[in-house]
Structures are given as C-alpha cells and as structure tokens.
Scaffold this motif. Structure first.
Motif, PDB file in Angstrom:
ATOM      1  N   THR A 162       0.837  -1.193   0.000  1.00 33.21           N
ATOM      2  CA  THR A 162       0.000   0.000   0.000  1.00 33.21           C
ATOM      3  C   THR A 162       0.878   1.251   0.000  1.00 33.21           C
ATOM      4  OG1 THR A 162      -0.076  -0.011   2.405  1.00 33.21           O
ATOM      5  CG2 THR A 162      -1.848  -1.154   1.263  1.00 33.21           C
ATOM      6  N   MET A 163       0.244   2.404  -0.143  1.00 31.10           N
ATOM      7  CA  MET A 163       0.920   3.698  -0.051  1.00 31.10           C
ATOM      8  C   MET A 163       0.615   4.332   1.305  1.00 31.10           C
ATOM      9  SD  MET A 163       0.582   5.370  -3.824  1.00 31.10           S
ATOM     10  CE  MET A 163       1.079   4.475  -5.285  1.00 31.10           C
ATOM     11  N   PRO A 164       1.392   5.356   1.689  1.00 29.95           N
ATOM     12  CA  PRO A 164       1.299   5.883   3.065  1.00 29.95           C
ATOM     13  C   PRO A 164      -0.081   6.390   3.483  1.00 29.95           C
ATOM     14  CG  PRO A 164       3.319   6.628   2.032  1.00 29.95           C
ATOM     15  CD  PRO A 164       2.532   5.941   0.960  1.00 29.95           C
ATOM     16  N   ASP A 165      -0.840   7.014   2.574  1.00 28.74           N
ATOM     17  CA  ASP A 165      -2.116   7.622   2.970  1.00 28.74           C
ATOM     18  C   ASP A 165      -3.307   6.680   2.864  1.00 28.74           C
ATOM     19  OD1 ASP A 165      -0.816   9.953   3.527  1.00 28.74           O
ATOM     20  OD2 ASP A 165      -1.444  11.015   1.705  1.00 28.74           O
ATOM     21  N   ASP A 166      -3.090   5.502   2.316  1.00 29.90           N
ATOM     22  CA  ASP A 166      -4.211   4.565   2.188  1.00 29.90           C
ATOM     23  C   ASP A 166      -4.548   3.997   3.562  1.00 29.90           C
ATOM     24  OD1 ASP A 166      -6.174   3.121   0.998  1.00 29.90           O
ATOM     25  OD2 ASP A 166      -4.870   1.854  -0.206  1.00 29.90           O
ATOM     26  N   PRO A 167      -5.794   4.116   4.003  1.00 36.06           N
ATOM     27  CA  PRO A 167      -6.144   3.669   5.358  1.00 36.06           C
ATOM     28  C   PRO A 167      -6.205   2.160   5.528  1.00 36.06           C
ATOM     29  CG  PRO A 167      -8.100   4.460   4.226  1.00 36.06           C
ATOM     30  CD  PRO A 167      -6.935   4.766   3.328  1.00 36.06           C
ATOM     31  N   GLY A 168      -6.091   1.400   4.447  1.00 36.82           N
ATOM     32  CA  GLY A 168      -6.159  -0.051   4.572  1.00 36.82           C
ATOM     33  C   GLY A 168      -5.751  -0.730   3.287  1.00 36.82           C
ATOM     34  N   PRO A 169      -5.649  -2.051   3.307  1.00 36.78           N
ATOM     35  CA  PRO A 169      -5.095  -2.789   2.161  1.00 36.78           C
ATOM     36  C   PRO A 169      -6.116  -3.332   1.173  1.00 36.78           C
ATOM     37  CG  PRO A 169      -5.267  -4.266   4.026  1.00 36.78           C
ATOM     38  CD  PRO A 169      -5.825  -2.926   4.483  1.00 36.78           C
ATOM     39  N   LEU A 170      -7.329  -2.786   1.120  1.00 37.99           N
ATOM     40  CA  LEU A 170      -8.362  -3.388   0.279  1.00 37.99           C
ATOM     41  C   LEU A 170      -7.955  -3.418  -1.194  1.00 37.99           C
ATOM     42  CD1 LEU A 170     -11.603  -1.953   1.928  1.00 37.99           C
ATOM     43  CD2 LEU A 170     -10.649  -4.260   2.152  1.00 37.99           C
ATOM     44  N   TRP A 171      -7.458  -2.304  -1.705  1.00 40.17           N
ATOM     45  CA  TRP A 171      -7.040  -2.267  -3.107  1.00 40.17           C
ATOM     46  C   TRP A 171      -5.861  -3.201  -3.341  1.00 40.17           C
ATOM     47  CZ3 TRP A 171      -9.449  -0.100  -7.184  1.00 40.17           C
ATOM     48  CH2 TRP A 171     -10.481   0.806  -6.917  1.00 40.17           C
ATOM     49  N   MET A 172      -4.930  -3.212  -2.412  1.00 41.22           N
ATOM     50  CA  MET A 172      -3.765  -4.078  -2.545  1.00 41.22           C
ATOM     51  C   MET A 172      -4.177  -5.545  -2.599  1.00 41.22           C
ATOM     52  SD  MET A 172      -0.589  -4.647   0.093  1.00 41.22           S
ATOM     53  CE  MET A 172      -1.633  -5.577   1.243  1.00 41.22           C
ATOM     54  N   LEU A 173      -5.119  -5.945  -1.759  1.00 42.47           N
ATOM     55  CA  LEU A 173      -5.541  -7.339  -1.712  1.00 42.47           C
ATOM     56  C   LEU A 173      -6.245  -7.754  -3.000  1.00 42.47           C
ATOM     57  CD1 LEU A 173      -6.747  -7.420   1.990  1.00 42.47           C
ATOM     58  CD2 LEU A 173      -4.761  -8.631   1.051  1.00 42.47           C
TER      59      LEU A 173
END
Length: 309
Positions: free
Chosen positions: A190-201
């Motif tokens: 993920t990137m620093p400002d993303d609040p969670g890993p949903l897109w990454m997953l």
C-alpha cells in the motif's frame, strides 16, 4: 446451436481434453467449470469410467461463448437462456439486476458483520465467475461504495473486519498459488495515505490469477528501502496500490525518485492511478490505472521491456 441434452455425446474420433487443459485454453479455472456444470448445467462434459471429465471442441466453444456473455455484464444465472441464440448482440437484452442484487447482498453482509454470509458470498463469487469478472462486477464496485460511505461516516470496525477477512482469504490463496508457479515475483504494498489494504488485496488476487508470485507487505515500506527489498527478495516488479490521492510531495517527488533508482519497474494501481496520472506522466512511474483487471494485464509488457520475460 441445438439445446443441450443431459448427457454429452460426440463421435468416437472427436478429440477430448481433460479439465486442466480446458482451463489452460479458456482461462477458466477448474472450480468454475465444475460450478457451471453442477449448478447451472451450462456445460456437460463426457466422463471416463473413473469419473474424470473430458471436453470436446464444441464444449470449449460453448465455454468461450459463456465468457462473451459474462464479459458483457450478464450474470451467470441468466446466461443459460442466452447461449442458444444464433448471435450474441453487442448490448445484452437481459438486464443485469442480478449483479445489483449480489452487490447489495455482499455490502449488507459486510456492514452487518455477518461473517458466515460474507465467507459464503466470497467463495461463491470466486467459484461461479472468472476472477476478473468477479472483481470488476462485484468486489471493486462494493469497495468503491464502502469507501465513499466511510469518507462521510468512518466505520473502523467494519473496515478492519473486512480487511482481516480478506487478508486471511487472499493470504491462503497466495500461499498455495505461489507454491504452484515459477512466475515472476511481484512486491505489492500500500501507499502511506491509504487507510487499509483493500485495493492491494484485490490487486494481489488478480496478479496471482495471472501466474505471478506475490509478496505482500502489510504496511508501506519506506521508499529508500525498496532497492534492498528488490535485491534481497529477488523481486521482478514493485506494485503500489492506494484508494487515495496520496500526498503531493510523495507523488510528485519521492515516488518518481524511487522509480528512477530501482533496477525493476515500479507501477501504481487503484484510485491513486486515476487521480494522479497527470502528475506522473513524465516520470519513470508506470501508471497502470484504477481498473485492476487492466492494471494487472499491463504488467506483462513491462516485464518484457525490462528483460524478465
């Protein structure tokens, strides 16, 4: 094409293919092929005396026709009534209300923390549809909707519960998939400002389905650590995901500098790719888009250019 009987019959000299080969040819995994047969009767292969499925060329053509309808947004439950039409219209005549129903069911299960229902819907979506269609038509729209709600009214309990569920499910899938392939290794974070890993997953699921090995990082890695990670993990490509616009300094300065210092390609996907494309057009960062299916499909050309494939 005449309506299909309950039992497939072909001339004795017809070439027949096992399910693994049909999966390779069509891109539809064996779990989905079995689900289409058992639940909807969409295909009916022959069986060997030991019960192994064998598919003829007309079965393969039928599977490709099923995919055409699914790619037009028709839910699998409606495909059986369309398969025997002489031609597939550019715009399907059936409405896709079933997709809306599935999205509402999934979102309701997430928001009510009904974990049994969520697990059932997750496995059903991956069994009945090729992964790209499941993500495009179901998971990505639901995540978009939830994140829009959470911006207006945060709900950390629901978000973290969903993240934990997907992390465990995707993690298991990646573990077994990584064992079964020798494809290039992708470092995904993920990137620093993303609040969670949903897109990454979701990106990890797509990358794994396309034959890549995937190494996930639960928290963003400092950009100056990426060269060491690439070297020590033997990474072929770094992919960063985010559902946010991210900080301007990070996007306009730090990320391009990091990409220029890496020996492998660095790409970004998720909403950040749509929101920040203009800021990165003259950099060495590869902006892959917010459509995850398309984003992952763009990895192979990058790897070819870098000499990995």
């Amino acid at each position: 094409m005449a309506p299909m009987s309950n039992k497939a019959t072909h001339p004795p000299d017809t070439p027949l293919y096992p399910i693994r080969e049909v999966s390779r040819i069509t891109g539809v995994n064996s779990v989905t092929l079995r689900a289409w047969e058992r639940r909807y009767g969409l295909i009916r292969p022959q069986r060997t005396p030991k019960g192994h499925r064998l598919y003829a060329q007309d079965d393969i053509q039928r599977i490709e026709r099923i995919l055409q309808w699914l790619n037009r947004g028709v839910p699998v439950s409606q495909v059986v009534d369309l398969l025997d039409q002489p031609t597939a219209p550019d715009t399907p005549t059936s409405n896709a209300s079933d997709w809306n129903s599935q999205r509402l069911q999934l979102q309701a299960a997430i928001q009510s923390l009904d974990m049994l229902k969520l697990e059932a819907l997750y496995h059903q979506s991956l069994a009945l549809y090729p992964l790209s269609i499941s993500i495009n038509e179901l998971w990505q729209p639901v995540i978009h909707s939830l994140e829009a709600q959470w911006k207006a009214q945060p709900d950390d309990l629901v978000r973290r519960t969903l993240e934990a569920f997907l992390r465990s499910q995707v993690g298991m899938r990646l573990y077994y998939a990584n064992q079964a392939t020798r494809g290039p290794l992708i470092l995904l974070s993920t990137m620093p400002d993303d609040p969670g890993p949903l897109w990454m997953l979701m990106a990890a699921l797509m990358a794994s389905e396309q034959g890549y090995r995937v190494q996930l990082l639960d928290a963003p890695l400092a950009l100056d650590e990426l060269p060491r990670a690439v070297s020590r993990l033997h990474v072929s490509l770094v992919l960063l995901a985010s559902g946010q616009a991210e900080d301007s300094t990070f996007i306009q300065q730090a990320l391009p500098q990091a990409a220029a210092g890496l020996k492998v390609p660095l790409g970004i996907c998720g909403e950040v790719a749509r929101l920040r494309a203009a800021d990165l057009q003259d950099s060495e960062v590869h902006v892959l888009g917010n459509d995850l299916t398309q984003a992952i499909s763009r990895l192979r050309p990058l790897l070819r250019e870098s000499g990995v494939l």
